[in-house]
Design a protein around this motif. Structure first.
Motif, PDB file in Angstrom:
ATOM      1  N   LEU A  66       2.205 -20.058 -49.559  1.00  0.00           N
ATOM      2  CA  LEU A  66       2.464 -19.851 -48.131  1.00  0.00           C
ATOM      3  C   LEU A  66       1.873 -20.943 -47.239  1.00  0.00           C
ATOM      4  O   LEU A  66       2.543 -21.414 -46.314  1.00  0.00           O
ATOM      5  N   PRO A  67       0.626 -21.383 -47.489  1.00  0.00           N
ATOM      6  CA  PRO A  67       0.084 -22.435 -46.612  1.00  0.00           C
ATOM      7  C   PRO A  67       0.892 -23.733 -46.639  1.00  0.00           C
ATOM      8  O   PRO A  67       0.927 -24.463 -45.647  1.00  0.00           O
ATOM      9  N   LYS A  68       1.555 -23.997 -47.759  1.00  0.00           N
ATOM     10  CA  LYS A  68       2.338 -25.229 -47.876  1.00  0.00           C
ATOM     11  C   LYS A  68       3.626 -25.172 -47.068  1.00  0.00           C
ATOM     12  O   LYS A  68       4.167 -26.216 -46.679  1.00  0.00           O
ATOM     13  N   HIS A  69       4.119 -23.970 -46.830  1.00  0.00           N
ATOM     14  CA  HIS A  69       5.449 -23.846 -46.233  1.00  0.00           C
ATOM     15  C   HIS A  69       5.448 -23.108 -44.893  1.00  0.00           C
ATOM     16  O   HIS A  69       6.522 -22.876 -44.320  1.00  0.00           O
ATOM     17  N   THR A  70       4.271 -22.755 -44.398  1.00  0.00           N
ATOM     18  CA  THR A  70       4.178 -22.134 -43.084  1.00  0.00           C
ATOM     19  C   THR A  70       3.819 -23.202 -42.058  1.00  0.00           C
ATOM     20  O   THR A  70       2.800 -23.883 -42.211  1.00  0.00           O
ATOM     21  N   PRO A  71       4.627 -23.391 -41.045  1.00  0.00           N
ATOM     22  CA  PRO A  71       4.356 -24.464 -40.075  1.00  0.00           C
ATOM     23  C   PRO A  71       3.082 -24.208 -39.277  1.00  0.00           C
ATOM     24  O   PRO A  71       2.777 -23.069 -38.917  1.00  0.00           O
TER      25      PRO A  71
END
Length: 287
Positions: A66-71
């Motif tokens: 999630l941290p990689k793909h949450t703006p």
């Protein structure tokens, strides 16, 4: 029929991960799952692998994927997007691409039979609630992108010619959806705000907007709880999951701490529940 109902709450969805781990450790598993917004992500993950191993994978998903793909919030970009009339304050291309190419997102809702999976969203044109999963051909990716399209942060998601937004706009704890689909026992994993900021002055459009939206969601949740509590055959376990910190809904920097807090709240809830059961089963003492 036992249902898990998972509310929305942005980054606080990590609390549900810890609570789900405890429930499954105690042998409590769902026959159906109903999720909205952040809860829709957790519901989809658990439906795909409804075991402790599945919850452990969910934990890694929150910590790593999630941290990689949450703006992240870029205030300058957000203001520019607002001035240009964009549909959202966030540039969400990475988020949408990830969900569309997510292995679970490519599956049909009907692919999951035990537990059955339902995800709620709201049709933007008329405010009607849509329950993804009533049609077994509904795609999980479409359901999640619709249910997490929280305005004004994220733009509406188009499915079958209609635009949908976060299901919390109608009900942030969709208990009635579970009851209407056969649930007679519900474990409601309700993400509540950490504390009351009454008296604290809010500054800026973001803080004020999020607070106003949060107050609206709290109100709709209370209405839903009161209505469902009047169902005579329903056993409702309301588990209010409250974080120790109050990060913005897009801030994933406290995920590990929230998972542990979710575990603690669930353990405490089940301990009290078991004590109540023991009291009810104490044998009468002969006089």
């Amino acid at each position: 029929m036992r249902a898990f109902v998972l509310s929305g709450g942005g980054s606080r969805g990590a609390l549900q991960v810890g609570a789900l781990e405890v429930l499954l450790e105690h042998g409590i598993s769902p026959d159906l799952l109903v999720g909205v917004s952040a809860g829709s992500v957790n519901a989809a993950l658990l439906a795909s692998t409804p075991t402790l191993d599945g919850v452990h994978a969910m934990k890694q998903f929150w910590l790593d994927d999630l941290p990689k793909h949450t703006p992240a919030l870029n205030r300058g970009e957000a203001i520019l997007r607002l001035a240009l009339g964009r549909n959202s304050l966030f540039n969400e291309e990475a988020r949408q691409y990830f969900v569309q190419n997510w292995e679970i997102g490519k599956q049909r809702m009907g692919d999951f039979v035990h537990p059955r999976l339902y995800i709620t969203a709201v049709r933007l044109s008329d405010g009607e609630q849509r329950i993804f999963g009533d049609d077994p051909d509904d795609q999980i990716g479409d359901a999640v992108l619709s249910s997490t399209a929280l305005p004004p942060l994220f733009s509406p998601w188009r499915v079958d010619g209609s635009e949908y937004v976060d299901g919390g706009a109608c009900s942030n704890l969709p208990l009635r959806a579970a009851v209407e689909r056969g649930a007679d026992e519900i474990y409601a994993l309700n993400l509540v705000r950490p504390f009351d900021n009454t008296g604290i002055r809010l500054n800026g459009i973001f803080s004020i907007g999020v607070r106003a939206l949060g107050s609206l969601l709290d109100y709709t949740t209370e209405l839903e709880i009161e209505v469902v509590r009047q169902t005579p055959t329903l056993q409702l376990h309301l588990m209010n999951l409250k974080a120790k910190t109050a990060p913005p809904v897009w801030d994933l920097s406290h995920t590990e701490e929230m998972i542990e807090t979710g575990r603690q709240v669930a353990e405490q809830y089940l301990a009290v529940l078991n004590q109540q059961k023991e009291v009810l089963h104490v044998p009468a003492i002969a006089e």
